[in-house]
Each structure stands twice: as structure tokens, then as C-alpha cells.
Design a protein around this motif. Structure first.
Motif, PDB file in Angstrom:
ATOM      1  N   LYS A   1       3.875  -2.182  -8.823  1.00  0.00           N
ATOM      2  CA  LYS A   1       3.067  -1.187  -8.099  1.00  0.00           C
ATOM      3  C   LYS A   1       3.930  -0.523  -7.037  1.00  0.00           C
ATOM      4  O   LYS A   1       4.668  -1.201  -6.329  1.00  0.00           O
ATOM      5  N   THR A   2       3.827   0.796  -6.928  1.00  0.00           N
ATOM      6  CA  THR A   2       4.625   1.492  -5.924  1.00  0.00           C
ATOM      7  C   THR A   2       3.918   2.780  -5.506  1.00  0.00           C
ATOM      8  O   THR A   2       2.824   3.071  -5.954  1.00  0.00           O
ATOM      9  N   THR A   3       4.576   3.530  -4.619  1.00  0.00           N
ATOM     10  CA  THR A   3       4.013   4.799  -4.156  1.00  0.00           C
ATOM     11  C   THR A   3       4.905   5.931  -4.640  1.00  0.00           C
ATOM     12  O   THR A   3       6.135   5.836  -4.557  1.00  0.00           O
TER      13      THR A   3
ATOM     14  N   CYS B   1       0.442   8.983  -3.577  1.00  0.00           N
ATOM     15  CA  CYS B   1      -0.266   8.499  -4.766  1.00  0.00           C
ATOM     16  C   CYS B   1       0.262   7.123  -5.174  1.00  0.00           C
ATOM     17  O   CYS B   1       1.470   6.916  -5.287  1.00  0.00           O
ATOM     18  N   SER B   2      -0.674   6.236  -5.416  1.00  0.00           N
ATOM     19  CA  SER B   2      -0.294   4.889  -5.847  1.00  0.00           C
ATOM     20  C   SER B   2      -0.073   4.915  -7.361  1.00  0.00           C
ATOM     21  O   SER B   2      -0.867   5.505  -8.098  1.00  0.00           O
TER      22      SER B   2
ATOM     23  N   ASN C   1      -2.569   4.426 -10.306  1.00  0.00           N
ATOM     24  CA  ASN C   1      -3.287   3.214  -9.937  1.00  0.00           C
ATOM     25  C   ASN C   1      -4.698   3.587  -9.486  1.00  0.00           C
ATOM     26  O   ASN C   1      -4.871   4.302  -8.496  1.00  0.00           O
TER      27      ASN C   1
ATOM     28  N   GLY D   1      -5.589   3.289  -5.903  1.00  0.00           N
ATOM     29  CA  GLY D   1      -4.889   4.099  -4.905  1.00  0.00           C
ATOM     30  C   GLY D   1      -5.889   4.937  -4.111  1.00  0.00           C
ATOM     31  O   GLY D   1      -6.657   5.699  -4.694  1.00  0.00           O
TER      32      GLY D   1
ATOM     33  N   THR E   1       7.339  10.047   1.963  1.00  0.00           N
ATOM     34  CA  THR E   1       5.952   9.597   2.158  1.00  0.00           C
ATOM     35  C   THR E   1       5.511   9.922   3.582  1.00  0.00           C
ATOM     36  O   THR E   1       6.336  10.178   4.465  1.00  0.00           O
TER      37      THR E   1
END
Ligand code: FES
Length: 344
Positions: free
Chosen positions: A219-221, A229-230, A246, A249, A318
Motif C-alpha cells: 500500500k502506498t500513496t 490518492c491511496s 485503494n 483511501g 504529496t
């Protein structure tokens, strides 16, 4: 929140006013097969897979479009319901290629799933001979109308979620198909290639050009802009091979744009990507450690007065990285000369 009491297959359940019978059944762990329903889209009621019997109601209403009412008594698995579902699926299969083993959606196909659930083993109807050319014009995914079941999930996604309206159901009767304006290729349409339609396609009609199975997920951004956004990356042999939004998210709830969905693996896996800082020594860039690079930058910054420096942050970073950057400018460099290229 007003609650209703109802019974589904003899089970007493509570549902919130405004829920559909399908949602109420799902929330109680009762499976009802569906093809055109999608939790992110408005009810549509076209595939007839979710039909149920409701005491006191005529016919077999579609549970995905029928709101719950107080005291409702629902049966989801009667012989009449099963007969209608089987007929609907058999007609779809008659109009569908039989190349499941080579289809990219094999084992993830919702048509396969409902056919298995209904125990369809043989076809009562002859296969149709209609043949559409596959539209391969989009760089990321193809549209193979031979596998389309006309559930319109792609069309509704493009209208309701992406708000682009690049595709619609065009023509009539047996010629009905998903088409762009003027029946052009996807590439020549206003499609933005976000791939949201592809994610929601229940069959292999809208599918990635290349599918790589992953061995584990991370899992990341998304790093492409400040929305944050996830996303969940599929990894195989230490390489990113797939990306999906995700649903948990907060800012994207599973959705992604073209950059997030299709722009990650190539640059993350690129051998040209910088993975260490570089310091120019004697006119040549040489690999350096982060400590070395940060020390060098700090020593150079210390030669300037606060009003002599400005910090321009990146719209591709981000929110958190942009926040830290302005904090660094104000607290460490002592300057209010801060900007971000996003405001253009
Ligand atoms: Fe209800 Fe398709 S899921 S009609």
C-alpha cells in the motif's frame, strides 16, 4: 436514521431507509448474483440477475432497484428466480466468446462467477456469430465488444464518476454496443484513459493490454500530485507490475486518474531512475550518500541571507512533503519566500 425490519430467506434483518433490497441482503451476508450493479454507481436494473420474489409484489422485481420497506418478506432463491437468472445468463453466454482460458479476465470474470453459481453446464441456445473488431487504439487498455454484456457499468462510470461521458450505449436492438461519439476509436474520442471503466467491467471487454500477476501487494500513496490518492501496488520479483486504487483511501476511495493507474511501473522500474543523490566533482556527477548530499546543501544554504533565497515546492509532491518544505523554508531558512507550482 429510520430503520426497517424485513425478512430475507427467513432471516430477520434491519435495513436503513433508502437501502435497496440488494444492499440489505448484502449487509446481512446474503448473496444475490449481480452483473450490472456496482456500489459506486446508481442502480440500473438491466441484467435481471438480481431478481427476487417479494411477498405481495407482482412479478420478480430487481433487488438492485427496489427500496426496502417495513415488514417486507423477500425470497432470493426460489425456482422462479433461479429460472429467470439462468435464462439471462444463458442468453449472455450465447452472445459471448468461449475463449475463457486465454481471456485476461479468466477467473476474475463476473460472468464466469454467476454461471458457476447458477450451475450452468450446457447451452440451450446457439452461439451468435456477430464479430466486432477489437479497439486497440488506447495505449493502456483494449475494448473488445465481443465480450461486452451491455451492463453499461463502463458508460455509467464515465458519466457518474469520471464525469467525462466519452462512451455511451449506441445503436439499437442486436446492434447495441458501447461506442464513443461518432463511433470513433477510443483514442480519437474524449476518453482521458483513466481506466475507471476498465476496473468496473465485469468481463474481459475492457481489459489491460498486458496483465502481470503479482506475488505480493504494497500500500502506498500516489506521488503524482498533492491529492494523495491511496493505491495498492502489485509486486513481482521486486518490480511493480500492477496498480490499483485503494477503496479505503480517504481522498480517492479507490479511484485513480490516468497517471496514477498507468504511470507508475514504468518510471519506478526504469533503470535510468536516480536512486542516490549525485554530487558534481571535477565536472562529473558522482554517486553520494544522503548524509553527504544534505551536508553539502546545508553548507551552501548557510552562505545566504533569508531574503536571498526562495523555495518553490512541487505540485507532484504529496501534501505532507509540501507542508514540510514550507516549514523548512520558514523555520530553517527563515524566509517567507515560498511558492508552489500547483497554483498556476
Ligand atoms: Fe440488478 Fe443487474 S444487478 S438488474
Amino acid at each position: 436514521m429510520e430503520k426497517y425490519k424485513l425478512t430475507i430467506n427467513g432471516k430477520h434483518i434491519e435495513a436503513v431507509r433508502g437501502m435497496t433490497v440488494l444492499e440489505a441482503a448484502n449487509s446481512a451476508g446474503i448473496y444475490i448474483p449481480t452483473l450490472c450493479a456496482d456500489p459506486d454507481l446508481e442502480p440500473y436494473g438491466s441484467c435481471r440477475l438480481c431478481v427476487v420474489e417479494i411477498e405481495g409484489m407482482r412479478g420478480l422485481p430487481t433487488s438492485c432497484t427496489t427500496p426496502v420497506t417495513e415488514g417486507m418478506v423477500v425470497h432470493t432463491e426460489t425456482p422462479a428466480v433461479t429460472a429467470v437468472r439462468k435464462m439471462a445468463v444463458e442468453l449472455l453466454i450465447a452472445d459471448h466468446p468461449a475463449d475463457c482460458l486465454t481471456c485476461t479476465k479468466n477467473q476474475n470474470c463476473e460472468l464466469q462467477k454467476v454461471a458457476n453459481y447458477l450451475g450452468i453446464k450446457e447451452l440451450r441456445f446457439p452461439k451468435t456469430t456477430r464479430k466486432y473488431e477489437i479497439d486497440t487504439s488506447n495505449p493502456f487498455f483494449d475494448i473488445d465488444r465481443n465480450k461486452c454484456i451491455l451492463c453499461a457499468r463502463c458508460v455509467r462510470t464515465c458519466n457518474e464518476i469520471t464525469c467525462v461521458g466519452a462512451i455511451d450505449l449506441a445503436f439499437r436492438g442486436n446492434d447495441t454496443k458501447v461506442a464513443t461519439f461518432g463511433d470513433k476509436t477510443l483514442f480519437d474520442s474524449i476518453c482521458q484513459s483513466c481506466g475507471e471503466c476498465m476496473v468496473r467491467c465485469p468481463t474481459g471487454a475492457l481489459a489491460l493490454k498486458e496483465v502481470n500477476n503479482y506475488t505480493h501487494e504494497v500500500k502506498t500513496t500516489c506521488p503524482y500530485c498533492g491529492v494523495g490518492c491511496s493505491m495498492i501496488l502489485g509486486v513481482r520479483n521486486n518490480k511493480v507490475v500492477s496498480v490499483k486504487g485503494n477503496r479505503e483511501g480517504a481522498s480517492n476511495q479507490g479511484k485513480l486518474c490516468v497517471k496514477g493507474r498507468f504511470g507508475i511501473p514504468e518510471f519506478v522500474n526504469s533503470p535510468e531512475r536516480l536512486t542516490t543523490p549525485l554530487i558534481k566533482k571535477n565536472g562529473k556527477l558522482e554517486k553520494a550518500s544522503w548524509d553527504e548530499a544534505i551536508r553539502l546543501i546545508a553548507s551552501k544554504f548557510s552562505n545566504y541571507q533569508p531574503e536571498e533565497v526562495a523555495v518553490v515546492s512541487s505540485s507532484r509532491a504529496t501534501n505532507e512533503a509540501n507542508y514540510i518544505t514550507q516549514k523548512f523554508a520558514r523555520s530553517a531558512l527563515g524566509t517567507n519566500n515560498v511558492d508552489n507550482c500547483a497554483r498556476v
